[in-house]
Design a protein around this motif. Structure first.
Motif, PDB file in Angstrom:
ATOM      1  N   THR A  44       0.842  -1.190   0.000  1.00  0.00           N
ATOM      2  CA  THR A  44       0.000   0.000   0.000  1.00  0.00           C
ATOM      3  C   THR A  44       0.878   1.240   0.000  1.00  0.00           C
ATOM      4  O   THR A  44       1.721   1.422   0.890  1.00  0.00           O
ATOM      5  CB  THR A  44      -0.912   0.016   1.247  1.00  0.00           C
ATOM      6  OG1 THR A  44      -1.702  -1.177   1.262  1.00  0.00           O
ATOM      7  CG2 THR A  44      -1.837   1.219   1.218  1.00  0.00           C
ATOM      8  N   ASP A  45       0.714   2.050  -0.995  1.00  0.00           N
ATOM      9  CA  ASP A  45       1.580   3.227  -1.160  1.00  0.00           C
ATOM     10  C   ASP A  45       0.886   4.463  -0.585  1.00  0.00           C
ATOM     11  O   ASP A  45       0.665   5.449  -1.283  1.00  0.00           O
ATOM     12  CB  ASP A  45       1.909   3.406  -2.632  1.00  0.00           C
ATOM     13  CG  ASP A  45       3.007   4.436  -2.852  1.00  0.00           C
ATOM     14  OD1 ASP A  45       3.726   4.725  -1.886  1.00  0.00           O
ATOM     15  OD2 ASP A  45       3.122   4.939  -3.992  1.00  0.00           O
ATOM     16  N   SER A  46       0.572   4.382   0.673  1.00  0.00           N
ATOM     17  CA  SER A  46      -0.112   5.518   1.292  1.00  0.00           C
ATOM     18  C   SER A  46       0.855   6.586   1.780  1.00  0.00           C
ATOM     19  O   SER A  46       0.474   7.736   1.964  1.00  0.00           O
ATOM     20  CB  SER A  46      -0.961   5.035   2.478  1.00  0.00           C
ATOM     21  OG  SER A  46      -0.137   4.354   3.432  1.00  0.00           O
ATOM     22  N   ASP A  47       2.104   6.197   2.011  1.00  0.00           N
ATOM     23  CA  ASP A  47       3.082   7.149   2.539  1.00  0.00           C
ATOM     24  C   ASP A  47       4.259   7.366   1.596  1.00  0.00           C
ATOM     25  O   ASP A  47       5.303   7.877   2.003  1.00  0.00           O
ATOM     26  CB  ASP A  47       3.599   6.679   3.905  1.00  0.00           C
ATOM     27  CG  ASP A  47       4.203   5.274   3.831  1.00  0.00           C
ATOM     28  OD1 ASP A  47       4.182   4.694   2.726  1.00  0.00           O
ATOM     29  OD2 ASP A  47       4.673   4.761   4.865  1.00  0.00           O
ATOM     30  N   GLY A  48       4.108   6.918   0.333  1.00  0.00           N
ATOM     31  CA  GLY A  48       5.175   7.130  -0.623  1.00  0.00           C
ATOM     32  C   GLY A  48       6.279   6.100  -0.597  1.00  0.00           C
ATOM     33  O   GLY A  48       7.299   6.265  -1.279  1.00  0.00           O
ATOM     34  N   SER A  49       6.080   4.995   0.152  1.00  0.00           N
ATOM     35  CA  SER A  49       7.123   3.973   0.257  1.00  0.00           C
ATOM     36  C   SER A  49       6.940   2.843  -0.762  1.00  0.00           C
ATOM     37  O   SER A  49       7.696   1.871  -0.752  1.00  0.00           O
ATOM     38  CB  SER A  49       7.138   3.380   1.675  1.00  0.00           C
ATOM     39  OG  SER A  49       5.891   2.737   1.950  1.00  0.00           O
ATOM     40  N   GLY A  50       5.924   2.932  -1.621  1.00  0.00           N
ATOM     41  CA  GLY A  50       5.622   1.855  -2.550  1.00  0.00           C
ATOM     42  C   GLY A  50       6.756   1.577  -3.528  1.00  0.00           C
ATOM     43  O   GLY A  50       7.082   0.423  -3.808  1.00  0.00           O
ATOM     44  N   ALA A  51       7.371   2.646  -4.047  1.00  0.00           N
ATOM     45  CA  ALA A  51       8.454   2.462  -5.018  1.00  0.00           C
ATOM     46  C   ALA A  51       9.627   1.731  -4.392  1.00  0.00           C
ATOM     47  O   ALA A  51      10.217   0.829  -5.003  1.00  0.00           O
ATOM     48  CB  ALA A  51       8.892   3.814  -5.566  1.00  0.00           C
ATOM     49  N   ALA A  52       9.965   2.077  -3.169  1.00  0.00           N
ATOM     50  CA  ALA A  52      11.084   1.410  -2.486  1.00  0.00           C
ATOM     51  C   ALA A  52      10.756  -0.053  -2.213  1.00  0.00           C
ATOM     52  O   ALA A  52      11.612  -0.941  -2.359  1.00  0.00           O
ATOM     53  CB  ALA A  52      11.401   2.140  -1.180  1.00  0.00           C
ATOM     54  N   ALA A  53       9.504  -0.341  -1.826  1.00  0.00           N
ATOM     55  CA  ALA A  53       9.095  -1.723  -1.547  1.00  0.00           C
ATOM     56  C   ALA A  53       9.119  -2.561  -2.822  1.00  0.00           C
ATOM     57  O   ALA A  53       9.533  -3.726  -2.812  1.00  0.00           O
ATOM     58  CB  ALA A  53       7.707  -1.740  -0.911  1.00  0.00           C
TER      59      ALA A  53
END
Length: 255
Positions: free
Chosen positions: A235-244
């Motif tokens: 879930t890319d709610s905090d902008g961490s989706g690309a890193a994950a």
């Protein structure tokens, strides 16, 4: 040709470690349909009268593979059927088929690149060795000029042009030409075409040379494939989706 379990059905192994051929429907191996198609094309392009014989070995149901080949356009069929053949490995299978080929005395043997159940792809080379004929395998294109056979193999980085004189063994890939569908006329004509049934005695082979007892390989254990696991959700709610996503691709060595 080979009669194999339908890939769309549930496939598995019997208690003796051999492929379960009774628990699912069977059919002519899809890859062998390309061999039938190539046989018909060469026959149609020849100025001579050419007979295309569909050869298979297997239990009673394997006759359905010959039936399909006859409906596509093969001239006749030979079914090698003997209880003592059951459980043969590739070496035993090639021994039986080579004996049948010698009895048929053809100019050219054409096979698929592999079977869709075993996927070993070794039978063409084994037949070539047993018969003492040149083997032109994994052909993408085929040309026959008189008794000179020329094929092209397309690899990842290069193409090879290979030539041999007949008699020869040829295997074709699924890029060699789309198999034709049997029309109503051919389906009806197939009912009148000749199919011979041979056993080991007809081929001059001893029972102890083939079958499970003579096989050099044995399946010791089988287990069902585990069910697929649910995929990972990010879930890319905090902008961490690309890193994950980058971490997942790197860990799986996809990049």
């Amino acid at each position: 040709m080979k009669y194999v379990p339908d890939a769309t059905g549930e496939r598995g192994f019997s208690e003796d470690g051999t492929v379960d051929r009774e628990g699912t429907d069977g059919r002519l191996s899809e890859l062998d349909e390309y061999a039938v198609e190539q046989s018909l094309r060469l026959a149609e392009a020849s100025d001579d009268e050419v007979e295309v014989v569909a050869l298979t070995m297997g239990p009673d149901d394997a006759a359905d593979a010959i039936k399909k080949a006859l409906q596509i356009g093969a001239s006749s069929g030979v079914h090698v059927c003997d209880d003592d053949i059951a459980g043969s490995d590739a070496l035993g299978t090639s021994l039986v088929l080579a004996a049948a080929i010698r009895k048929l005395e053809p100019d050219l043997v054409i096979t698929g690149m592999a079977s869709t159940d075993g996927v070993m792809g070794v039978l063409p080379a084994m037949l070539s060795e047993r018969l003492g004929w040149p083997g032109l395998t994994l052909a993408h294109t085929v040309e026959l000029d008189g008794r000179t056979l020329t094929v092209v193999r397309d690899g990842d980085t290069a193409s090879q042009r290979v030539q041999a004189e007949l008699p020869a063994v040829l295997s074709v890939t699924d890029q060699s030409g789309e198999p034709r569908y049997p029309g109503l006329k051919n389906v009806m004509a197939a009912k009148k075409k000749k199919v011979e049934e041979w056993d080991l005695d007809d081929l001059g082979l001893e029972a102890d040379a083939v079958g499970a007892a003579a096989a050099l390989t044995t399946v010791r254990e089988t287990a069902p494939r585990p069910p697929r696991q649910a995929g990972r959700v990010v879930t890319d709610s905090d902008g961490s989706g690309a890193a994950a996503l980058t971490e997942f691709l790197t860990a799986g060595k996809y990049v």
